[in-house]
Design a protein around this motif. Structure first.
Motif, PDB file in Angstrom:
ATOM      1  N   VAL A   1     -46.771  25.793 -17.710  1.00 31.72           N
ATOM      2  CA  VAL A   1     -45.209  25.451 -17.811  1.00 31.72           C
ATOM      3  C   VAL A   1     -44.937  26.457 -16.830  1.00 31.72           C
ATOM      4  CG1 VAL A   1     -43.397  25.980 -19.218  1.00 31.72           C
ATOM      5  CG2 VAL A   1     -45.306  24.529 -20.051  1.00 31.72           C
ATOM      6  N   ARG A   2     -44.845  27.743 -16.506  1.00 34.62           N
ATOM      7  CA  ARG A   2     -44.342  28.895 -16.043  1.00 34.62           C
ATOM      8  C   ARG A   2     -44.591  28.897 -14.618  1.00 34.62           C
ATOM      9  NH1 ARG A   2     -43.141  33.900 -17.654  1.00 34.62           N
ATOM     10  NH2 ARG A   2     -44.292  33.890 -19.653  1.00 34.62           N
ATOM     11  N   ASP A   3     -46.124  28.102 -14.714  1.00 35.56           N
ATOM     12  CA  ASP A   3     -46.489  27.881 -12.634  1.00 35.56           C
ATOM     13  C   ASP A   3     -46.080  26.722 -12.175  1.00 35.56           C
ATOM     14  OD1 ASP A   3     -48.573  29.619 -12.902  1.00 35.56           O
ATOM     15  OD2 ASP A   3     -50.243  27.991 -13.095  1.00 35.56           O
ATOM     16  N   LEU A   4     -45.532  25.754 -13.064  1.00 37.82           N
ATOM     17  CA  LEU A   4     -44.527  24.661 -12.819  1.00 37.82           C
ATOM     18  C   LEU A   4     -43.474  25.386 -12.609  1.00 37.82           C
ATOM     19  CD1 LEU A   4     -44.418  21.172 -12.034  1.00 37.82           C
ATOM     20  CD2 LEU A   4     -43.669  21.081 -14.719  1.00 37.82           C
ATOM     21  N   VAL A   5     -42.252  25.823 -13.557  1.00 42.41           N
ATOM     22  CA  VAL A   5     -41.241  26.020 -13.561  1.00 42.41           C
ATOM     23  C   VAL A   5     -40.878  27.194 -11.833  1.00 42.41           C
ATOM     24  CG1 VAL A   5     -39.506  27.577 -14.206  1.00 42.41           C
ATOM     25  CG2 VAL A   5     -40.426  25.925 -15.680  1.00 42.41           C
ATOM     26  N   SER A   6     -42.273  27.741 -11.449  1.00 43.91           N
ATOM     27  CA  SER A   6     -41.786  28.858 -10.824  1.00 43.91           C
ATOM     28  C   SER A   6     -41.866  28.027  -9.074  1.00 43.91           C
ATOM     29  CB  SER A   6     -43.012  30.073 -10.575  1.00 43.91           C
ATOM     30  OG  SER A   6     -44.267  29.313 -10.333  1.00 43.91           O
ATOM     31  N   PHE A   7     -42.683  26.604  -9.272  1.00 44.93           N
ATOM     32  CA  PHE A   7     -42.152  25.988  -8.001  1.00 44.93           C
ATOM     33  C   PHE A   7     -40.766  25.771  -7.549  1.00 44.93           C
ATOM     34  CE2 PHE A   7     -46.719  23.156  -8.076  1.00 44.93           C
ATOM     35  CZ  PHE A   7     -46.861  24.317  -8.435  1.00 44.93           C
ATOM     36  N   GLY A   8     -39.561  25.412  -8.841  1.00 41.57           N
ATOM     37  CA  GLY A   8     -38.256  25.875  -8.179  1.00 41.57           C
ATOM     38  C   GLY A   8     -37.278  26.959  -7.362  1.00 41.57           C
ATOM     39  N   ARG A   9     -38.572  28.190  -7.625  1.00 43.62           N
ATOM     40  CA  ARG A   9     -38.362  28.570  -6.286  1.00 43.62           C
ATOM     41  C   ARG A   9     -38.861  28.741  -4.773  1.00 43.62           C
ATOM     42  NH1 ARG A   9     -33.920  30.948  -7.708  1.00 43.62           N
ATOM     43  NH2 ARG A   9     -33.892  32.628  -6.283  1.00 43.62           N
ATOM     44  N   TYR A  10     -39.076  27.972  -5.105  1.00 42.82           N
ATOM     45  CA  TYR A  10     -40.383  28.161  -3.511  1.00 42.82           C
ATOM     46  C   TYR A  10     -39.261  28.032  -2.176  1.00 42.82           C
ATOM     47  CZ  TYR A  10     -43.038  26.808  -0.032  1.00 42.82           C
ATOM     48  OH  TYR A  10     -44.094  26.887   1.825  1.00 42.82           O
ATOM     49  N   PRO A  11     -37.929  27.088  -2.341  1.00 42.09           N
ATOM     50  CA  PRO A  11     -37.014  26.987  -1.699  1.00 42.09           C
ATOM     51  C   PRO A  11     -36.851  28.915  -0.798  1.00 42.09           C
ATOM     52  CG  PRO A  11     -36.773  25.123  -2.810  1.00 42.09           C
ATOM     53  CD  PRO A  11     -37.697  26.104  -3.762  1.00 42.09           C
ATOM     54  N   TYR A  12     -36.930  29.982  -1.823  1.00 39.21           N
ATOM     55  CA  TYR A  12     -36.324  31.087  -1.817  1.00 39.21           C
ATOM     56  C   TYR A  12     -37.347  32.022  -1.346  1.00 39.21           C
ATOM     57  CZ  TYR A  12     -32.484  29.138  -4.233  1.00 39.21           C
ATOM     58  OH  TYR A  12     -31.295  28.429  -4.935  1.00 39.21           O
ATOM     59  N   SER A  13     -38.732  31.945  -1.868  1.00 40.71           N
ATOM     60  CA  SER A  13     -39.617  32.455  -1.857  1.00 40.71           C
ATOM     61  C   SER A  13     -40.880  32.672  -0.792  1.00 40.71           C
ATOM     62  CB  SER A  13     -40.296  32.772  -3.333  1.00 40.71           C
ATOM     63  OG  SER A  13     -40.751  31.719  -3.931  1.00 40.71           O
ATOM     64  N   LYS A  14     -41.220  30.612  -0.668  1.00 42.23           N
ATOM     65  CA  LYS A  14     -41.706  30.587  -0.118  1.00 42.23           C
ATOM     66  C   LYS A  14     -43.005  30.755  -0.131  1.00 42.23           C
ATOM     67  CE  LYS A  14     -38.792  28.990   3.360  1.00 42.23           C
ATOM     68  NZ  LYS A  14     -38.449  27.394   2.971  1.00 42.23           N
ATOM     69  N   GLY A  15     -43.707  30.875  -2.198  1.00 42.40           N
ATOM     70  CA  GLY A  15     -45.088  31.158  -2.312  1.00 42.40           C
ATOM     71  C   GLY A  15     -45.129  32.679  -2.578  1.00 42.40           C
ATOM     72  N   ARG A  16     -44.541  33.617  -2.515  1.00 48.78           N
ATOM     73  CA  ARG A  16     -43.979  35.015  -2.374  1.00 48.78           C
ATOM     74  C   ARG A  16     -42.982  35.559  -3.417  1.00 48.78           C
ATOM     75  NH1 ARG A  16     -46.475  37.790   3.210  1.00 48.78           N
ATOM     76  NH2 ARG A  16     -47.996  36.387   3.728  1.00 48.78           N
ATOM     77  N   LEU A  17     -43.745  35.164  -4.714  1.00 46.16           N
ATOM     78  CA  LEU A  17     -42.265  35.776  -6.258  1.00 46.16           C
ATOM     79  C   LEU A  17     -41.891  36.745  -5.987  1.00 46.16           C
ATOM     80  CD1 LEU A  17     -43.926  33.380  -8.917  1.00 46.16           C
ATOM     81  CD2 LEU A  17     -42.208  32.499  -7.037  1.00 46.16           C
ATOM     82  N   THR A  18     -40.547  36.659  -5.186  1.00 47.31           N
ATOM     83  CA  THR A  18     -40.065  37.809  -5.899  1.00 47.31           C
ATOM     84  C   THR A  18     -39.370  38.253  -7.395  1.00 47.31           C
ATOM     85  OG1 THR A  18     -37.876  37.328  -5.446  1.00 47.31           O
ATOM     86  CG2 THR A  18     -39.177  38.296  -3.629  1.00 47.31           C
ATOM     87  N   THR A  19     -38.842  39.619  -7.615  1.00 47.47           N
ATOM     88  CA  THR A  19     -38.237  39.855  -9.620  1.00 47.47           C
ATOM     89  C   THR A  19     -37.231  39.153  -9.204  1.00 47.47           C
ATOM     90  OG1 THR A  19     -39.005  42.367  -8.693  1.00 47.47           O
ATOM     91  CG2 THR A  19     -37.748  42.071  -9.942  1.00 47.47           C
ATOM     92  N   GLU A  20     -36.335  38.956  -7.940  1.00 46.73           N
ATOM     93  CA  GLU A  20     -35.213  38.106  -8.378  1.00 46.73           C
ATOM     94  C   GLU A  20     -35.300  36.856  -8.791  1.00 46.73           C
ATOM     95  OE1 GLU A  20     -31.762  36.086  -7.035  1.00 46.73           O
ATOM     96  OE2 GLU A  20     -32.716  37.640  -4.891  1.00 46.73           O
ATOM     97  N   ASP A  21     -36.727  36.286  -8.515  1.00 45.87           N
ATOM     98  CA  ASP A  21     -37.589  34.967  -8.188  1.00 45.87           C
ATOM     99  C   ASP A  21     -37.944  34.711 -10.271  1.00 45.87           C
ATOM    100  OD1 ASP A  21     -37.563  34.028  -6.336  1.00 45.87           O
ATOM    101  OD2 ASP A  21     -39.071  34.187  -5.191  1.00 45.87           O
ATOM    102  N   GLN A  22     -38.545  35.679 -10.758  1.00 43.15           N
ATOM    103  CA  GLN A  22     -39.278  36.111 -11.780  1.00 43.15           C
ATOM    104  C   GLN A  22     -37.405  35.927 -12.662  1.00 43.15           C
ATOM    105  OE1 GLN A  22     -41.997  35.647 -12.302  1.00 43.15           O
ATOM    106  NE2 GLN A  22     -43.431  36.835 -10.983  1.00 43.15           N
ATOM    107  N   HIS A  23     -36.896  36.144 -12.921  1.00 36.02           N
ATOM    108  CA  HIS A  23     -35.141  36.458 -13.125  1.00 36.02           C
ATOM    109  C   HIS A  23     -35.661  35.370 -13.920  1.00 36.02           C
ATOM    110  CE1 HIS A  23     -31.608  37.717 -14.968  1.00 36.02           C
ATOM    111  NE2 HIS A  23     -31.060  36.529 -14.466  1.00 36.02           N
ATOM    112  N   HIS A  24     -35.589  34.562 -12.452  1.00 35.84           N
ATOM    113  CA  HIS A  24     -35.043  33.289 -12.570  1.00 35.84           C
ATOM    114  C   HIS A  24     -35.674  32.043 -13.311  1.00 35.84           C
ATOM    115  CE1 HIS A  24     -31.394  33.546  -9.862  1.00 35.84           C
ATOM    116  NE2 HIS A  24     -31.659  33.662  -9.439  1.00 35.84           N
TER     117      HIS A  24
END
Length: 252
Positions: free
Chosen positions: A92-115
């Motif tokens: 589930v976490r992997d799937l939800v993290s895809f929502g951050r791709y427009p911002y992180s391009k696959g490299r999740l930041t601390t802000e992405d983790q917060h979202h």
């Protein structure tokens, strides 16, 4: 605001969306209703640029979707389609993290983790975050996909039949979550719905389609009307009041 002007789509000689012009208000929930084959999902796909228009324009808060760069549009508009099939085995976490791709391009930041954590919590998925999607019930999977869309953190959220395959309890829970997202997070939620009762209870604005055309649009009180609905669905529909809220009751 979402503005469509003369949006048209043909499949061969069949016109499935025929010159649709709309002004969808910003904020709240807009439901698109109508019988099967009305062109609802096709219209939503064109508004989100998942499908090309034959003719017409779509403008979202002044951005023409035909010319707006994809990364810019993806930060303003997100969509959940009907057919969400994942071939990869994801948590589930992997799937939800895809929502951050427009911002992180696959490299999740601390802000992405917060979202990500915020979206998981909002959809009551924290306890399921490390479970695989194929281990979940249909209702839980649907919540996971909605969490992914909310994690994208766009102003506009488009959902194509989000209640599909959900029982009454889970469908009501989903609509309550979308209502909260509109009210608490300031999202503009546009969804295709088959159930007029859910449209009546949870929407602010309703668009009715039939045979590829818009045959009515307006506030709930204007649209949840027996004469209006009976023409759209070509059957006798009566509308009853329950606790001051309109609710539709179907009669064949």
């Amino acid at each position: 605001m979402i503005v469509t002007q003369g949006v048209t789509k043909h499949y061969g000689t069949s016109c499935v969306v025929d010159g649709v012009s709309l002004h969808l208000p910003a904020g709240g929930i807009t439901s698109i209703i109508g019988p099967n084959g009305a062109g609802k999902s096709t219209l939503l796909s064109m508004v989100s640029r998942l499908m090309a228009m034959d003719t017409g324009t779509v403008v979202i808060d002044g951005l023409d979707i035909a010319t707006t760069p994809s990364d810019v549009l993806a930060r303003r508009l997100s969509i959940l389609r009907q057919d969400n099939h994942m071939t990869a085995r994801l948590t589930v976490r992997d799937l939800v993290s895809f929502g951050r791709y427009p911002y992180s391009k696959g490299r999740l930041t601390t802000e992405d983790q917060h979202h990500i954590e915020q979206a998981l919590g909002y959809l009551n998925l924290l306890e399921l975050a490390d479970r695989f999607l194929d281990e979940l019930s249909g209702g839980q999977r649907q919540r996971a996909f909605v969490a992914m869309v909310l994690c994208q953190d766009t102003d506009y959220v488009l959902l194509d039949e989000p209640l599909n395959n959900l029982d009454m309890k889970h469908a009501m829970g989903m609509m309550k979550l979308l209502r909260r997202a509109a009210d608490e997070l300031g999202k503009t939620v546009v969804l295709v719905l088959h159930d007029i009762n859910f449209a009546s209870w949870y929407s602010d604005y309703i668009v009715a389609m039939k045979l590829g055309k818009v045959v009515g649009q307006g506030a709930v009180d204007a649209m949840i009307d027996p004469e209006v609905l009976s023409k759209i669905y070509e059957m006798d529909i009566k509308v009853h009041q329950i606790g001051g809220q309109k609710i539709s009751v179907y009669y064949g």
